[in-house]
Design a protein around this motif. Structure first.
Motif, PDB file in Angstrom:
ATOM      1  N   GLY A   3       0.779  -1.193   0.092  1.00 51.94           N
ATOM      2  CA  GLY A   3       0.003  -0.144  -0.026  1.00 51.94           C
ATOM      3  C   GLY A   3       0.977   1.223   0.028  1.00 51.94           C
ATOM      4  N   VAL A   4       0.277   2.165  -0.794  1.00 53.22           N
ATOM      5  CA  VAL A   4       1.294   3.333  -0.919  1.00 53.22           C
ATOM      6  C   VAL A   4       0.298   4.687  -0.250  1.00 53.22           C
ATOM      7  CG1 VAL A   4       2.302   5.131  -2.289  1.00 53.22           C
ATOM      8  CG2 VAL A   4       2.512   2.656  -2.810  1.00 53.22           C
ATOM      9  N   CYS A   5       1.212   5.481   0.561  1.00 59.06           N
ATOM     10  CA  CYS A   5       0.441   6.725   0.859  1.00 59.06           C
ATOM     11  C   CYS A   5       1.602   7.974   0.909  1.00 59.06           C
ATOM     12  CB  CYS A   5      -0.064   6.429   2.493  1.00 59.06           C
ATOM     13  SG  CYS A   5       1.038   6.342   3.853  1.00 59.06           S
ATOM     14  N   PHE A   6       1.202   9.259   0.771  1.00 54.81           N
ATOM     15  CA  PHE A   6       1.875  10.339   0.893  1.00 54.81           C
ATOM     16  C   PHE A   6       1.590  11.141   2.105  1.00 54.81           C
ATOM     17  CE2 PHE A   6       1.628   9.756  -3.754  1.00 54.81           C
ATOM     18  CZ  PHE A   6       2.782   9.295  -4.217  1.00 54.81           C
TER      19      PHE A   6
ATOM     20  N   MET B  72       3.885  -1.563   3.233  1.00 56.00           N
ATOM     21  CA  MET B  72       3.322  -0.525   3.151  1.00 56.00           C
ATOM     22  C   MET B  72       4.629   0.567   2.672  1.00 56.00           C
ATOM     23  SD  MET B  72       1.600   2.144   5.810  1.00 56.00           S
ATOM     24  CE  MET B  72       0.421   1.027   6.270  1.00 56.00           C
ATOM     25  N   LEU B  73       4.364   1.261   1.699  1.00 53.79           N
ATOM     26  CA  LEU B  73       5.357   2.198   1.082  1.00 53.79           C
ATOM     27  C   LEU B  73       4.812   3.787   1.482  1.00 53.79           C
ATOM     28  CD1 LEU B  73       8.149   2.159  -0.347  1.00 53.79           C
ATOM     29  CD2 LEU B  73       6.936   2.094  -2.273  1.00 53.79           C
ATOM     30  N   ILE B  74       5.586   4.277   2.293  1.00 56.23           N
ATOM     31  CA  ILE B  74       5.338   5.838   2.746  1.00 56.23           C
ATOM     32  C   ILE B  74       6.433   6.751   2.176  1.00 56.23           C
ATOM     33  CG2 ILE B  74       5.082   7.099   4.693  1.00 56.23           C
ATOM     34  CD1 ILE B  74       5.173   3.867   5.672  1.00 56.23           C
TER      35      ILE B  74
ATOM     36  N   ARG C 209      15.540  -1.655  -2.753  1.00 57.23           N
ATOM     37  CA  ARG C 209      15.339  -2.112  -1.501  1.00 57.23           C
ATOM     38  C   ARG C 209      14.216  -2.375  -0.606  1.00 57.23           C
ATOM     39  NH1 ARG C 209      20.525   1.332   1.168  1.00 57.23           N
ATOM     40  NH2 ARG C 209      22.133   1.060  -0.687  1.00 57.23           N
ATOM     41  N   ALA C 210      13.153  -1.278  -1.026  1.00 57.94           N
ATOM     42  CA  ALA C 210      11.872  -1.274  -0.386  1.00 57.94           C
ATOM     43  C   ALA C 210      11.161  -2.665  -0.864  1.00 57.94           C
ATOM     44  CB  ALA C 210      11.198  -0.196  -0.621  1.00 57.94           C
ATOM     45  N   PHE C 211      11.209  -3.033  -2.084  1.00 59.41           N
ATOM     46  CA  PHE C 211      10.365  -4.000  -2.739  1.00 59.41           C
ATOM     47  C   PHE C 211      11.074  -5.236  -2.439  1.00 59.41           C
ATOM     48  CE2 PHE C 211       8.233  -0.665  -4.948  1.00 59.41           C
ATOM     49  CZ  PHE C 211       6.875  -1.266  -5.123  1.00 59.41           C
ATOM     50  N   ALA C 212      12.345  -5.307  -2.073  1.00 61.12           N
ATOM     51  CA  ALA C 212      13.116  -6.288  -1.547  1.00 61.12           C
ATOM     52  C   ALA C 212      12.601  -6.911  -0.188  1.00 61.12           C
ATOM     53  CB  ALA C 212      14.671  -6.279  -1.530  1.00 61.12           C
ATOM     54  N   VAL C 213      12.254  -5.851   0.538  1.00 59.61           N
ATOM     55  CA  VAL C 213      11.720  -6.256   2.092  1.00 59.61           C
ATOM     56  C   VAL C 213      10.351  -6.763   1.682  1.00 59.61           C
ATOM     57  CG1 VAL C 213      10.639  -4.930   4.043  1.00 59.61           C
ATOM     58  CG2 VAL C 213      12.833  -4.443   3.072  1.00 59.61           C
ATOM     59  N   PHE C 214       9.680  -6.227   1.066  1.00 57.82           N
ATOM     60  CA  PHE C 214       8.129  -6.805   0.637  1.00 57.82           C
ATOM     61  C   PHE C 214       8.151  -8.332   0.035  1.00 57.82           C
ATOM     62  CE2 PHE C 214       7.344  -1.966  -0.562  1.00 57.82           C
ATOM     63  CZ  PHE C 214       7.415  -1.638   0.657  1.00 57.82           C
TER      64      PHE C 214
ATOM     65  N   PRO D 287       7.429  -8.628   5.427  1.00 62.79           N
ATOM     66  CA  PRO D 287       6.958  -7.517   4.959  1.00 62.79           C
ATOM     67  C   PRO D 287       6.493  -6.559   5.991  1.00 62.79           C
ATOM     68  CG  PRO D 287       5.282  -8.943   4.648  1.00 62.79           C
ATOM     69  CD  PRO D 287       6.509  -9.994   5.211  1.00 62.79           C
ATOM     70  N   ARG D 288       7.142  -5.365   6.001  1.00 71.52           N
ATOM     71  CA  ARG D 288       6.956  -4.322   6.890  1.00 71.52           C
ATOM     72  C   ARG D 288       7.026  -2.834   6.297  1.00 71.52           C
ATOM     73  NH1 ARG D 288       9.743  -6.596  12.272  1.00 71.52           N
ATOM     74  NH2 ARG D 288       7.653  -7.085  13.476  1.00 71.52           N
ATOM     75  N   PRO D 289       6.513  -1.869   6.826  1.00 60.96           N
ATOM     76  CA  PRO D 289       6.546  -0.442   6.128  1.00 60.96           C
ATOM     77  C   PRO D 289       7.923   0.081   5.860  1.00 60.96           C
ATOM     78  CG  PRO D 289       5.160  -0.525   7.877  1.00 60.96           C
ATOM     79  CD  PRO D 289       5.775  -1.782   7.798  1.00 60.96           C
ATOM     80  N   VAL D 290       8.199   0.662   4.638  1.00 58.11           N
ATOM     81  CA  VAL D 290       9.407   1.393   4.426  1.00 58.11           C
ATOM     82  C   VAL D 290       8.999   2.609   4.136  1.00 58.11           C
ATOM     83  CG1 VAL D 290      11.272   1.433   2.677  1.00 58.11           C
ATOM     84  CG2 VAL D 290      10.522  -0.627   3.350  1.00 58.11           C
ATOM     85  N   CYS D 291       9.567   3.443   4.560  1.00 53.82           N
ATOM     86  CA  CYS D 291       9.538   5.304   4.408  1.00 53.82           C
ATOM     87  C   CYS D 291      10.644   5.801   3.711  1.00 53.82           C
ATOM     88  CB  CYS D 291       9.215   5.920   5.893  1.00 53.82           C
ATOM     89  SG  CYS D 291       9.069   7.613   5.368  1.00 53.82           S
ATOM     90  N   ILE D 292      10.241   6.524   2.764  1.00 56.92           N
ATOM     91  CA  ILE D 292      11.327   7.294   2.081  1.00 56.92           C
ATOM     92  C   ILE D 292      10.910   8.813   2.063  1.00 56.92           C
ATOM     93  CG2 ILE D 292      12.377   7.727  -0.390  1.00 56.92           C
ATOM     94  CD1 ILE D 292      11.725   4.827  -0.890  1.00 56.92           C
TER      95      ILE D 292
END
Length: 540
Positions: A73-76, A100-102, A151-156, A161-166
């Motif tokens: 899931g993606v949020c801004f 989750m990709l924040i 790297r984020a998608f490698a976590v997923f 799987p856990r949230p990643v924030c950029i």
């Protein structure tokens, strides 16, 4: 997409193209002064924008979308206040292993750490986010964005799987692209060690009483877990997240039952306990004492931190659950079947007869409503179950036949989960039915998101159990001999709240009216609030 002309793109535009390359089609967020560059040419990207009414709703929406689709899931989130508002939902995703990709912004590079009274300024935003993410990266050079996304998608794909924030400073976000628009290959899932597989197969074949405990990490191995349970003739217990890993009406399934003494006795007496993708979390045993495991504990987990957590294992596999259970099944072909004094199905039936499955004194009322809800909602309905007494009852009394359909805030355990997560689920699920079950206290924490559900024309029942307060805490305080201060609350008329938002509202006065309200809600042109008051005569 290497031939895409990036010469006039900003980093924000390039980010959107990269997300499309990874299959992202939906984003949740409330545009803010610092995040507008995320939206440059957004309308041309074919990405669906969902605008919640609170940043917590943005992150919860991304959670629900990931839960329903299996994609991150993606949020801004806007700098500072947006991040702190969203942190509760991000923490829930961290606890419950939701990808989750924040994306959040920061002040300009030259302003970072200056504590100059800038709008939304935090001394160290990363210190907050590091507590609830697999990792948080501050992008100081746009050229690094493709690698950080990879790297984020490698976590997923390749670990728990856990949230990643950029987080991206405003001037970097508005600056030039300077990278290729191309998705990197996914990371492979870890597989089991063959020697350890053989050791575990030997232990399981020699045990005369094995039990299996499954958590959310066992969801990918649902088919294999059922085959293994039948091969070993072993009873199966599921955690909150593991509901439906094997059908809960299967003769070998004890369901969500770790809190009940007869089941705890079985665990204590088992010669081997095979734990698959579970962390033995406190909510799973409903705040009773630790799991009583005296036999050999065998752990299968994708998270190395869990393998040696909780109790010393006799054997362990660091692996994706599907790969691990498949390997064990193959290895068992060379071993004799275990011998038991009593068929496991008889043992499960006998044990189920020794406890009610009720976790509170109001459970009999809950069950009357849950039986109707379960009967009316289609079998493939995705349930967003809030932190509320009726949903605690549902952990045992709302049986699931399939995994990953009953979602409950069993980790961080924050109230207000139900409605915004259901919105994200329905956005992702499309024609697949979605329902929310919540309590009056929990509903009022995030009821503003009803506006987003109406705006998105999301057809789904939102079932609100009304008992005029925080009944779970009220009973707990009472058991401690404490005055139940703060636990009784004023409730508005939920039917009128629904109508004020442009949703539908129902207040059933009988079992038949509840059935009719649910049937209506599944076909309505938007969300429907269905209030069930526990004081009503039909529930007594």
């Amino acid at each position: 997409m290497r031939d895409l002309d990036t010469s006039t793109m900003t980093c924000g535009e390039g980010l959107l193209h990269l997300l499309k390359a990874y299959g992202v089609d939906t984003a949740f967020g409330i545009p803010g002064y610092h995040t507008v560059e995320f939206y440059r040419n957004f309308d041309k990207m074919g990405i669906r924008q969902v605008t919640p009414r609170h940043e917590q709703g943005s992150a919860y929406g991304a959670y629900g979308h990931a839960a329903a689709t299996g994609k991150p899931g993606v949020c801004f989130l806007v700098t500072g206040a947006g991040v702190t508002n969203g942190t509760t939902a991000i923490g829930e995703a961290y606890s419950n292993s939701i990808p989750m990709l924040i994306f959040t912004t920061m002040n300009n590079v030259h302003e970072l750490g200056m504590n100059g009274g800038r709008m939304h300024e935090l001394r160290s935003q990363s210190d907050i986010l590091d507590q609830v993410t697999a990792f948080t990266h501050t992008l100081l050079d746009a050229r690094n964005l493709p690698e950080i996304l990879a790297r984020a998608f490698a976590v997923f794909s390749g670990q728990r799987p856990r949230p990643v924030c950029i987080q991206i400073p405003q001037d970097v976000l508005a600056g030039p692209v300077s990278f290729d628009i191309e998705a990197w290959p996914p990371a492979p899932k870890p597989g089991p060690d063959p020697n350890e597989v053989e050791k575990i197969a030997g232990m399981l074949s020699e045990s005369n009483s094995t039990m299996i405990v499954v958590g959310g990490g066992a969801i990918p191995a649902s088919k294999e877990v059922l085959e293994l349970a039948e091969r070993l003739d072993a009873p199966v217990i599921n955690s909150c997240a593991g509901k439906g890993v094997i059908p809960e009406d299967h003769p070998l399934c004890l369901g969500f039952s770790q809190a009940f003494d007869p089941v705890r006795d079985l665990l204590r007496e088992a010669g081997a306990v095979l734990a698959i993708g579970t962390e033995f979390a406190e909510p799973d045993r409903y705040f009773t004492e630790d799991y009583p495991i005296d036999g050999k504990l065998i752990r299968i987990d994708i998270d190395p931190g869990q393998i040696m957590h909780y109790s010393k294992p006799a054997a362990a596999l660091l692996s994706d659950s599907k790969l691990a259970v498949s390997a064990i099944l193959k290895a068992l072909e060379n071993h004799n079947s275990p011998q038991h004094d009593q068929p496991a199905a008889d043992l499960v039936a006998e044990t189920r007869g020794k406890f009610s499955g009720d976790l509170c004194k109001e459970s009999p009322k809950h069950k009357k409503a849950l039986e109707i809800i379960h009967d009316v909602l289609p079998e493939n309905t995705i349930i967003s179950a809030d932190a509320s007494q009726v949903c605690y009852t549902g952990l045992y009394h709302y049986p699931m036949s399939h995994p990953n359909l009953f979602h409950f805030p069993n980790g961080y355990a924050a109230m207000g989960f139900g409605v915004p997560v259901a919105i994200g689920m329905k956005v992702g699920a499309g024609d697949k039915p979605v329902a929310c079950i919540t309590g009056d206290g929990s509903f009022q924490m995030t009821c503003e998101e009803l506006a987003a559900a109406v705006e998105q024309k999301l057809s789904m029942p939102i079932i609100v159990w009304s008992n005029d307060g925080y009944q779970e805490i009220r009973e707990y305080m009472d058991s401690k001999g404490l005055p139940t201060i703060g636990c009784t609350i004023y409730n508005p008329e939920f039917k009128k709240i629904a109508e004020a938002f442009g949703a539908h509202g129902r207040r059933p006065q009988s079992a038949e009216e509840l059935r009719e309200a649910l049937e209506f809600a599944l076909q309505a042109d938007g969300p429907t609030i269905i209030e069930i008051d526990e004081k009503d005569a039909w529930l007594q």
